[in-house]
Design a protein around this motif. Structure first.
Motif, PDB file in Angstrom:
ATOM      1  N   LEU A   1      21.813 -67.665 -96.295  1.00 61.20           N
ATOM      2  CA  LEU A   1      20.424 -68.079 -96.717  1.00 61.20           C
ATOM      3  C   LEU A   1      20.166 -68.946 -95.529  1.00 61.20           C
ATOM      4  O   LEU A   1      20.826 -70.052 -95.429  1.00 61.20           O
TER       5      LEU A   1
ATOM      6  N   VAL B   1      17.262 -64.390 -95.239  1.00 64.76           N
ATOM      7  CA  VAL B   1      18.570 -64.107 -95.455  1.00 64.76           C
ATOM      8  C   VAL B   1      19.090 -63.141 -94.484  1.00 64.76           C
ATOM      9  O   VAL B   1      18.515 -62.354 -93.972  1.00 64.76           O
TER      10      VAL B   1
ATOM     11  N   PRO C   1      20.752 -67.654-106.060  1.00 65.58           N
ATOM     12  CA  PRO C   1      21.430 -66.514-105.519  1.00 65.58           C
ATOM     13  C   PRO C   1      22.747 -66.316-106.112  1.00 65.58           C
ATOM     14  O   PRO C   1      23.916 -66.683-105.711  1.00 65.58           O
TER      15      PRO C   1
ATOM     16  N   GLN D   1      25.126 -62.499 -98.782  1.00 69.68           N
ATOM     17  CA  GLN D   1      23.898 -63.027 -98.242  1.00 69.68           C
ATOM     18  C   GLN D   1      24.409 -64.586 -97.624  1.00 69.68           C
ATOM     19  O   GLN D   1      24.978 -65.307 -98.136  1.00 69.68           O
TER      20      GLN D   1
ATOM     21  N   LYS E   1      11.928 -68.489 -97.114  1.00 68.19           N
ATOM     22  CA  LYS E   1      13.212 -68.425 -96.988  1.00 68.19           C
ATOM     23  C   LYS E   1      13.611 -66.930 -95.988  1.00 68.19           C
ATOM     24  O   LYS E   1      12.655 -65.881 -96.205  1.00 68.19           O
TER      25      LYS E   1
ATOM     26  N   MET F   1       9.969 -63.774-100.904  1.00 67.24           N
ATOM     27  CA  MET F   1      10.701 -64.454 -99.934  1.00 67.24           C
ATOM     28  C   MET F   1       9.939 -65.283 -98.884  1.00 67.24           C
ATOM     29  O   MET F   1      10.107 -66.541 -98.739  1.00 67.24           O
TER      30      MET F   1
ATOM     31  N   THR G   1      23.948 -62.510-104.476  1.00 60.76           N
ATOM     32  CA  THR G   1      22.750 -62.316-103.985  1.00 60.76           C
ATOM     33  C   THR G   1      21.745 -62.826-104.973  1.00 60.76           C
ATOM     34  O   THR G   1      21.820 -63.066-106.100  1.00 60.76           O
TER      35      THR G   1
ATOM     36  N   ASN H   1      13.399 -59.775 -96.271  1.00 55.98           N
ATOM     37  CA  ASN H   1      12.854 -60.894 -95.757  1.00 55.98           C
ATOM     38  C   ASN H   1      11.246 -60.828 -95.620  1.00 55.98           C
ATOM     39  O   ASN H   1      10.428 -61.723 -95.759  1.00 55.98           O
TER      40      ASN H   1
ATOM     41  N   SER I   1      16.544 -71.311 -95.112  1.00 53.84           N
ATOM     42  CA  SER I   1      15.286 -71.963 -95.695  1.00 53.84           C
ATOM     43  C   SER I   1      14.949 -73.226 -95.122  1.00 53.84           C
ATOM     44  O   SER I   1      15.735 -73.562 -94.427  1.00 53.84           O
TER      45      SER I   1
ATOM     46  N   TRP J   1      13.983 -65.477-106.232  1.00 55.00           N
ATOM     47  CA  TRP J   1      14.328 -65.852-104.775  1.00 55.00           C
ATOM     48  C   TRP J   1      14.732 -67.464-104.993  1.00 55.00           C
ATOM     49  O   TRP J   1      14.808 -67.889-103.762  1.00 55.00           O
TER      50      TRP J   1
END
Length: 872
Positions: free
Chosen positions: A137, A335, A297, A135, A333, A328, A150, A323, A139, A294
């Motif tokens: 990320l 991904v 990861p 993933q 955030k 999330m 993840t 998402n 944010s 969340w």
């Protein structure tokens, strides 16, 4: 979609096979092909091998397969001549055979090592449907941070929402734990285990696991269940049936759990990216999907997908689904998920690719050395072939003669290689910690093709001279007018030059790789790794934990040979610390630092220098509990211009809300290997965390017996305080060696292969010198009769090689620079490439070539010219 059998082997089989056998055998070949394909074996390669194996009397059509008595006599004659020729030219034959033995042995053993890694997880039946989730990320505070792991909730949600996902599992390598159980005789079996993995139930169906007891479809459905390897079961329960037995685990922060064994599997092969001795169920509340999934990861996740899915489309849909999840969105955030095929997960590393390149160079040098010497020898046989032509020999006879000689040489070389391989295999097996394919394992093409290339290449090299010579007239052969017409000397010069280029590359590699390893060994890591004994943390319960740890440290400090004893949450060259977000003020942005809990003796034990402020202190006011020490890198991350400006500033732990006052700044040290950059760290005072560091004095250490005494005394103190704990230890310098295990192994293998390449090159140059000396005996005799001196004779020989060396150096230096630079980029801290890294190897090569040429030229220069001319 299944592959079809390749066409050219089948066509070749139909060409040579008897018509009455062809249909039946071809049907069997095709049937075997599909059967092997179903078993995930290299079906095409094995089909080709079968076709060549069937090329034998009884199957080959009659005009080819049944030799008459004259043909048998001719083969016997060729064999006799071959053996006589080898015996007559003992020096050149020995050089050729020895070069082949060394080359074949080295390439075969190197192939065994590379093949071990290249065939990792080939036994997985579902490998085409297994995918890892990575993933990226995004944010408010972190952008485009790619992670091979993840969030905890990703895999369970994807299985729930997408029909294409037939199975999922998180794969969590747990912290080292103490496992204990009571054996039938009443004794307690206790061991620290660090290859225990927590997985979801689907994992047992996703990978190929050979169960000997228990049901894999239900083994991990219930919480606190566990499946173990045969070795693990035998270690704790002996010959008893372990199914249904309870085994207890304890971790160093005090957690304790009882696990019921529900299955036993045969020890998992080392040829896998999965390394475990036992699997525990993830079916418990701790890993249920929640709003906290969340933030971290750190969960490796795998999916088992339907066949023929559109990966790109599925990745987009999966990213959108995650998402849109409430957790999330609350965190602000998003991904981007990517599905990485299992085949891509088992790719060879950069340094293993480097070994493949090294092996190819070695293989080519072996072939070129053989070809050069064989062709050079063959070109002196013009008189023999001229007489054979007069006696009625045709081109096929010439080719048979040369092939039979090559075959005899190869048989001798293969036999010698076999003996050498049997001798060296167990030694290399120990050096590589068992990372070698079994000696009789040949299912990987990487083991066969190098040897096939050497064999076919050498046969082709043996065919070139007779094909060329057979086209010349009898008078041309008898008069020796061969070299100009065939232009063999130019081909030979090209081979010698390429060999020298390879030698330049290998020698430069040896110098720079050795320099890098010395750089690693001599680099100031920022802490003292000598005379450090590490005791693994006790897996102790909370009741009385602080008191027991304090007693352990106090008793160890009372020993005369021990200087310092400290405890910490981690130690150098191990886990870098817990990733924790800190802020300077409520409104400032989060800064992620690695948090390490230490006591007041930690910095003294490792000799870590304080550049500003002071170390932790211990008093009744509890000031140390509210204080922190940071390293220089953390000073930059937190935005301070100088270490002194960080003193007395407060940082706030965003997880606990606790505030720490910075009382000191320590010098940066390499907590991890030199492959990684120095990390920003924060040290907080916690004397109750139990990885124990013992720093003992070198002056008091007079013998190995004293070292044993330290271990014995430490174990005695340990047993008194922790009678139910396993006593585990290691030395810091031992850990340092393990961290650079791959680099040390690469250095050893590369140096060995480079030395072999130099030996082969030396043998080739020496053999050519012998050949040139024999071919120029008449010329040298005439020159000496006319007054030539030894110096002039030596220059006559040297002149043939000096141009080739200059060309090889000019071509080899940029190639070596590119390859070594590709290897060095794996280290964040590495040696610089200097001019002498290229000059010294070039001088060494010139010296080696000059010595080999000078020896033979001096030898023939001392011969009386009258004797030479008398021979002519």
């Amino acid at each position: 979609m299944k592959a079809t059998p390749p066409k050219w082997p089948i066509k070749f089989f139909r060409w040579y096979c008897r018509k009455d056998f062809a249909d039946d055998i071809e049907g069997d070949l095709v049937e075997h092909f599909y059967h092997r394909q179903k078993k995930n074996k290299p079906a095409k390669f094995l089909l080709i091998l079968d076709v060549f194996r069937l090329f034998r009397p009884g199957i080959v059509s009659l005009p080819i397969s049944i030799p008459n008595k004259n043909t048998i006599s001719m083969f016997r004659h060729f064999l006799t001549i071959s053996l006589r020729k080898i015996w007559k030219e003992k020096t050149l034959s020995f050089i050729n055979i020895f070069g082949l033995i060394v080359g074949i042995t080295s390439v075969f053993l190197l192939s065994k090592y590379i093949g071990f890694h290249q065939t990792r997880d080939n036994f997985q039946e579902n490998k085409d449907q297994l995918f890892a989730i990575h993933q990226t990320l995004n944010s408010n505070e972190v952008s485009d941070k790619h992670n091979k792991s993840t969030f905890n909730g990703v895999a369970p949600i994807l299985k729930e929402k997408f029909a294409e996902v037939k199975g999922m599992s998180r794969y969590i390598t747990t912290a080292e734990a103490l496992f204990l159980t009571k054996s039938p005789d009443g004794s307690i079996q206790k061991y620290n285990e660090n290859r225990i993995v927590e997985v979801d139930q689907d994992f047992l169906q996703m990978i190929t696991l050979d169960f000997t007891a228990g049901d894999p479809s239900t083994a991990l459905v219930e919480s606190n269940t566990m499946v173990v390897s045969s070795s693990f079961a035998k270690k704790y329960f002996g010959e008893e049936n372990p199914i249904g037995k309870i085994i207890t685990s304890k971790k160093r922060w005090g957690s304790k759990a009882d696990w019921r064994i529900t299955g036993v599997f045969n020890d998992y092969p080392n040829r896998s990216i999965f390394r475990f001795d036992a699997l525990q169920s993830l079916t418990n509340k701790e890993f249920e999907v929640s709003s906290q999934d969340w933030n971290y990861p750190f969960f490796k996740s795998y999916l088992f997908l339907d066949q023929n899915v559109d990966l790109k489309e599925l990745e987009m849909k999966m990213s959108s689904a995650i998402n849109s999840f409430e957790g999330m969105q609350n965190e602000g955030k998003t991904v981007e998920l990517s599905l990485v095929s299992f085949q891509d997960l088992v790719q060879l590393s950069e340094w293993q690719i480097g070994l493949i390149i090294t092996g190819i160079i070695l293989m080519l040098m072996t072939w070129m050395n053989y070809s050069n010497l064989s062709i050079s020898q063959s070109m002196k046989r013009n008189l023999e072939l001229g007489i054979r032509k007069v006696m009625g020999s045709n081109n096929w006879h010439f080719i048979n003669q040369f092939l039979s000689e090559a075959f005899v040489l190869y048989c001798i070389a293969f036999f010698g290689s076999y003996l050498l391989i049997v001798f060296l295999y167990p030694i290399l097996y120990n050096i590589t910690d068992g990372e070698l394919l079994p000696l009789l394992y040949f299912d990987s093409p990487i083991l066969i093709w190098p040897l096939v290339f050497l064999f076919i290449g050498s046969l082709i090299s043996s065919i070139i001279p007779p094909v060329g010579l057979s086209g010349l007239s009898i008078s041309g052969l008898m008069k020796g007018k061969v070299h100009n017409k065939l232009n063999i000397s130019s081909f030979r010069s090209v081979l010698v030059t390429i060999q020298l280029v390879f030698s330049v590359v290998m020698l430069i590699g040896v110098f720079i790789i050795s320099d890098q390893m010395q750089f690693i060994k001599n680099k100031d890591l920022g802490f003292d790794s000598n005379n450090i004994l590490i005791l693994k943390a006790p897996k102790d319960g909370w009741d009385g934990k602080h008191r027991r740890l304090a007693n352990l440290k106090q008793e160890l400090r009372s020993k005369a040979i021990i200087n310092h004893v400290s405890s910490s949450s981690t130690v150098p060259l191990w886990w870098p610390g817990a990733p924790t977000d800190y802020k300077l003020t409520e409104n400032s942005k989060n800064i992620r630092l690695k948090s390490v809990g230490v006591d007041e003796y930690y910095f003294k034990s490792y000799g870590i220098e304080m550049i500003e402020g002071e170390e932790f202190y211990r008093d009744d006011s509890g000031r140390a509990q509210k204080s922190a020490i940071i390293n220089q890198r953390a000073v930059k991350e937190l935005g301070f211009s100088e270490p002194s400006t960080a003193l007395n500033q407060n940082v706030i732990d965003q997880k606990t809300g606790k505030s720490y006052r910075i009382i000191g700044v320590c010098k940066d040290y390499h907590h991890e290997s030199l492959r990684k950059e120095i990390i920003p760290q924060i040290f907080y005072h916690n004397p109750y965390i139990g990885v124990i560091t013992i720093q003992f004095g070198s002056k008091e250490l007079q013998s190995y017996g004293d070292l044993s005494e330290i271990i014995t005394e430490a174990e005695s103190v340990w047993e008194n305080i922790y009678p139910e704990q396993a006593f585990d230890f290691y030395f810091m310098d031992q850990r340092l060696h393990e961290v650079y295990k791959n680099e040390n192994l690469f250095e050893s293998i590369f140096h060995a292969v480079a030395l072999i390449c130099i030996i082969i090159n030396f043998l080739g140059i020496f053999g050519l010198s012998v050949f040139i000396a024999l071919s120029k005996r008449k010329e040298i005799g005439v020159r000496k009769t006319l007054g030539a001196e030894k110096r002039q004779i030596i220059l006559l020989f040297t002149d043939q090689f000096i141009r080739k060396i200059v060309i090889a150096i000019i071509v080899g230096i940029p190639i070596a620079y590119y390859l070594i630079d590709f290897w060095l980029v794996n280290f964040k801290y590495h040696t610089s490439i200097e001019w002498w890294h290229f000059l010294l190897p070039s001088l060494v090569l010139i010296l080696v070539v000059q010595l080999s040429v000078t020896y033979e030229s001096l030898k023939i220069a001392r011969v009386n010219p009258i004797d030479i001319l008398h021979e002519e």
